[in-house]
Design a protein around this motif. Sequence first.
Motif, PDB file in Angstrom:
ATOM      1  N   THR A 485       0.828  -1.205   0.000  1.00  0.00           N
ATOM      2  CA  THR A 485       0.000   0.000   0.000  1.00  0.00           C
ATOM      3  C   THR A 485       0.860   1.253   0.000  1.00  0.00           C
ATOM      4  O   THR A 485       0.567   2.232  -0.709  1.00  0.00           O
ATOM      5  N   TRP A 506     -10.417   9.161  10.055  1.00  0.00           N
ATOM      6  CA  TRP A 506      -9.346   8.345   9.482  1.00  0.00           C
ATOM      7  C   TRP A 506      -9.347   8.408   7.964  1.00  0.00           C
ATOM      8  O   TRP A 506      -8.275   8.385   7.337  1.00  0.00           O
ATOM      9  N   GLN A 507     -10.502   8.524   7.340  1.00  0.00           N
ATOM     10  CA  GLN A 507     -10.557   8.613   5.891  1.00  0.00           C
ATOM     11  C   GLN A 507     -10.031   9.955   5.399  1.00  0.00           C
ATOM     12  O   GLN A 507      -9.344  10.015   4.367  1.00  0.00           O
ATOM     13  N   TYR A 510      -6.175   9.749   5.997  1.00  0.00           N
ATOM     14  CA  TYR A 510      -5.611   8.765   5.073  1.00  0.00           C
ATOM     15  C   TYR A 510      -5.631   9.299   3.638  1.00  0.00           C
ATOM     16  O   TYR A 510      -4.654   9.167   2.884  1.00  0.00           O
ATOM     17  N   SER A 514      -2.340  10.397   1.275  1.00  0.00           N
ATOM     18  CA  SER A 514      -2.117   9.626   0.055  1.00  0.00           C
ATOM     19  C   SER A 514      -1.653  10.488  -1.098  1.00  0.00           C
ATOM     20  O   SER A 514      -1.162   9.974  -2.109  1.00  0.00           O
ATOM     21  N   PHE A 908      -9.839   3.179  -0.237  1.00  0.00           N
ATOM     22  CA  PHE A 908     -10.549   3.110   1.031  1.00  0.00           C
ATOM     23  C   PHE A 908     -11.076   1.712   1.339  1.00  0.00           C
ATOM     24  O   PHE A 908     -11.673   1.526   2.396  1.00  0.00           O
ATOM     25  N   LEU A 910     -10.926  -1.629   2.965  1.00  0.00           N
ATOM     26  CA  LEU A 910     -10.158  -1.966   4.163  1.00  0.00           C
ATOM     27  C   LEU A 910      -9.029  -2.961   3.899  1.00  0.00           C
ATOM     28  O   LEU A 910      -7.941  -2.792   4.458  1.00  0.00           O
ATOM     29  N   ALA A 913      -6.200  -0.847   2.339  1.00  0.00           N
ATOM     30  CA  ALA A 913      -5.627   0.105   3.284  1.00  0.00           C
ATOM     31  C   ALA A 913      -4.755  -0.595   4.310  1.00  0.00           C
ATOM     32  O   ALA A 913      -3.742  -0.049   4.762  1.00  0.00           O
ATOM     33  N   TYR A 989       2.070   3.250   9.879  1.00  0.00           N
ATOM     34  CA  TYR A 989       1.028   2.249   9.670  1.00  0.00           C
ATOM     35  C   TYR A 989       0.220   2.181  10.955  1.00  0.00           C
ATOM     36  O   TYR A 989       0.687   1.693  11.977  1.00  0.00           O
ATOM     37  N   ASN A1114      -8.577  -6.844   9.647  1.00  0.00           N
ATOM     38  CA  ASN A1114      -7.965  -6.261   8.458  1.00  0.00           C
ATOM     39  C   ASN A1114      -8.172  -7.111   7.227  1.00  0.00           C
ATOM     40  O   ASN A1114      -8.208  -6.610   6.112  1.00  0.00           O
ATOM     41  N   SER A1130      -6.868  -0.664   9.817  1.00  0.00           N
ATOM     42  CA  SER A1130      -5.490  -0.205   9.640  1.00  0.00           C
ATOM     43  C   SER A1130      -5.378   0.572   8.349  1.00  0.00           C
ATOM     44  O   SER A1130      -6.091   0.296   7.372  1.00  0.00           O
ATOM     45  N   TYR A1131      -4.465   1.516   8.325  1.00  0.00           N
ATOM     46  CA  TYR A1131      -4.244   2.328   7.133  1.00  0.00           C
ATOM     47  C   TYR A1131      -2.853   2.937   7.219  1.00  0.00           C
ATOM     48  O   TYR A1131      -2.184   2.894   8.270  1.00  0.00           O
TER      49      TYR A1131
END
Length: 1186
Positions: A485, A506-507, A510, A514, A908, A910, A913, A989, A1114, A1130-1131
């Motif tokens: 990733t 978180w989105q 993240y 990115s 996005f 899961l 990510a 991470y 995950n 997790s991302y």
Amino acid sequence: MDPNIVFPTWLNATVGTWRSDPFGDAGQRVQVEFYVNENTFKERLKLFFIKNQRSSLRIRVFNFCLKLLTCLLYIIRVATDNPGQGAGANHSAGQQNAPSGNNKCVDCQWNGSVQDREINWELIFWVDRKVPVWAIQVIVAIISFLETMLLMYLSYKGNIWEQIFQVSYLLEMINTVPFIITIFWPSIRNIFIPVFLNCWLAKCALENMINDVHRAIQRTNSAMFNQVLILICTLLCLVFTGTCGIQHLERAGKNLSLFNSFYFCIVTFSTVGFGDVTPRIWPSQLLVVIMICVALVVLPLQFEELMYLWMERQKSGGNYSRHRAQTEKHVVLCVSALKIDLLMDFLNEFYAHPRLQDYYVVILCPTEMDIQVRRVLQIPLWSQRVIYLQGSVLKDQDLLRAKMDDAEACFILSSRNEVDRMAADHQTILRAWAVKDFAPNCPLYVQILKPENKFHVKFADHVVCEEEFKYAMLALNCVCPATSTLVTLLVHTSRGREGQQSPEQWQRMYGCCSGNEVYHIRLCDSKFFGEYNGKSFTYASFHAHKKYGVCLIGIKREDNKSILLNPGPRHIMAATDTCYYINITKEENSAFIFNQEERKGRPAGGVFDGPSQLPVHSIIASMGTVAMDLQNTSPPDPSGGKLVPPTVNGTGGRRPSIAPVQEIADSSSILPCDLLSDQSEDDSVFTDEKGHSSTEYVKGYPPNSPYIGSSPTLCHLLAEKAPFCCLRLDQGCRHNSFEDAKAYGFKNKLIIVSAETAGNGLYNFIVPLRAYYRPRKELNPIVLLLDNPPDNHFLEAICCFPMVYYMAGTIDNLDSLLQCGIIYADNLVVVDKESTMSAEEDYMADAKTIVNVQTMFRLFPSLSIITELTHPSNMRFMQFRAKDCYSLALSKLEKKERDKGSNLAFMFRLPFAAGRVFSISMLDTLLYQSFVKDYMILIARLLLGLDTTPGSGYLCAMKVTEEDLWISTYGRLFQKLCSSSAEIPIGIYRTESHIFSTSESQVSVSVDDCEDTKDRGDESRSNDQSDHPLLRKKSMQWARRLSKKSVRWQSVSRDSSKDHAQRIAQQRLNLYRRSEREELSELVRNRMRHLGLPTSGYEDLTNLTASDVMNRVNLGYLQDEQNDHQNTLSYVLINPSPDTRLELNDIVYLIRSDPLAHVPEEPPVHSSSLKERRESSIDTREDTQL
């Protein structure tokens, strides 16, 4: 023969030989001359008039001009014509003897009715031709007649009648012989001759002339151009013939002018038919009928041929014009089969760069354009910039159509969906050779599948080997979570706007991170790094991140072509260095906003002077430009800027402080290299857990490379190669009797790789996991689970690596999984199989892999599974739950981002990510980005460990524990790592708990409600497994009794009944699920007993630890087997801002400097000094441990 004889120069190629007559005089010799063409007058004329392209072209141009001149003379004759004079001059006597009634009849032709009109044939057969016009027409007729007769003589092949009855010959005789006769018979000088028919001869001459032009310049004529030319000429000839014919015949009728006749023909042929101009006499009417019939026969045939050629041209794509190629820039994309996903990935990534907006993309593909591609290329966004050509790269004609010699670059992509990937590589190699042969100066960007084929295309400017990158990335995923990733996000172009409208934090974080990519700039031209000239690399990296929020990861010297990732604090920055950094956008698109206090010149405090003065970098991305708010940009005070860690539980317990980063490297401030100073690493003998055997390890380069072109990497190796029989995990041999993974007694968890065949790409999976910078005590055993047994060539390459084994088996066979030690494994890597890539339906290629992986999730829930898929869109099935609201919300978010034009709409999901799903097609953008960033492939290879440049660092990871939370922020962590171990963090991470909402059809289960059932489950596991069916039956009866009681409870109170009914339904559902899980557990245990394997290592799902739950979540199961709403996701956060708070269990990605870059040359030390060195190293590490 006289040797001084000179052959005539007019002869073509001649060859002279001497031959002796065996029956004649022995001394007599005869010279025989051989000619390419016959040495006759006729052949020499034929060579000049027909065979020679240039002379023939001149003659045809002259002939075409003569025909046009005759048509022009006819128009002049019509314009100067007087109908009365032509007839009276030649037949006055006939007019005198005519009765007076004829004059009345002539008047009736103009004013009377149709029945009373009579035709004056004299006006049709005789015209008024002026003497100059006649003289010129006679001269032209003589020339045309002589030329026609000469060409007829030269082209004679034995059948004179075939040539006489040709239409062109008949027309030539009709238009030339009468004029020649008028020379000797002056009385017929004004006779009518249909000279306008020469337009058809001019049409034939023009067609032949165009063919000769292309023959002379050695170029292939376009069939489409020829057909259009023929159609236009046919229309012009029909209109001209009808105009002139009707005008002449109407001399005896209404006496139409030439313009009126032209108007009538246009109106008639266009089927409009106004009727204001019409022919009055039957000869002209008959001519109109004949012309319409000819048009109805000829024109449809011409249009049919034109439409056929146009449709074929639409399929083949036509040509890319030479003028456009010289004035505009274009690149050529060569593929064997163009799919819509491949096309959109290329276009979105290529045109994501602002300076490429004016480029054209020419696609050269041997197959016909499919419907989806055709539909996309009709969109105005692409129709003006993308040109599709159907053709082969192996044909110079098709390369010429694509103007390959003028292209800025040529991308040659392999067909990864082929069953025979080696054959696909062979086609790619031939395409690369063909392009290099045709356009040697065109930059080549080649994608190859098999690593052993790389050396065939080493001449290319940039080469990406799919299997090299794939296996190296999957290997690093086992030791550095979500490396796939991380790299995928780095090589994709994004503005960091994905998920910014999402309500979840978180989105948004993240998606914003990115957008970070790798950029480069010279130090002397940089605002970010210019002030650090003469400072150490570590100092520049830390302060650039603290001040500007950019992460400096590598440099390149002016006198060295190699890129060095984190060369360490001993590297001093120079003005000519090229800096490589990670940021949301490049420096050229950044606007710098300074604080008011800096504008006034007032010194600012340190960035880390106190908790309340942490920098807050406001990054506003708009149209590719970033505005950075620079706060407190002065460097920290070394004397007073040190951080004092907080105390623990009110005591004054000492914790290590964060030292400032030195401008110039001080050897005493840098930790000794663990790999070279730790005594445990210098021990040459490794003993397994049970003491069964001892193995001697050494550090060196692998002696046997499986293919040409692999980069040498220093690795942990066996002192002596292992015999091939010892590499088989499930079979004992005369060297050892181990037949399962449990017998080996490995200290560390296994890494299992499931692949179809033992290709050379698997070598790149082993090398990063056995690199010299991996501590020996952390090496994981590697088991290759192969569908087909490997050959001796592959075993010869891997027999030098420690703890590498193989066995034959498949992941859909439970016995194979158990024999390879899956219950002792920490990671299972499922590689996409080549045999499934060519499914009838493209997106079904991953069906078998997805179902098998989901089965393993059920059987072995604590296992971390990393899956490779063919199509990225199929990753949504790795967590598919039809009635899960959160999954549906993520699906809607993905669709919204795709509609907005995002290149990372799948980010996005899961599993992606969390780094649990990977598709090699995601790395296609790495080759596309190399057109703008020629360093991206090399940086990616260095990060993945495919290349090891001396002095360049490597990617690793560290975990944030409770003892490290005092550092508080990512910026302070950056300073801590730079000052203590000279490591450069590039991202985080993060795994965090998350509450997922459920749908109405799902039942929420709380921990309190499940305690009773949990106790029952523990008891059932302690009992004999043969009672399991009875347990399930009793549990269901108990659940039914509870449901019956709920009916009585409902009559007491409606509110309380709802609560009780929901609780009973939750317990009943939980019991059913527990029984299903126990059935799976019983199945696994029975197979283990059947194979003679111990069952003590197998853990049920009900005994999952917190880390197991995190891994399971995950991988896609967020609620199916858990008893509460609290789950984790997790991302990856690439280059987060310095004020980002650290959280427990964060894994930080680090670029660690090369341990061998600055190894001092010292004499060998004794064991006592080694012991002291180890102790001092341990003390230092304890002082600086995070």
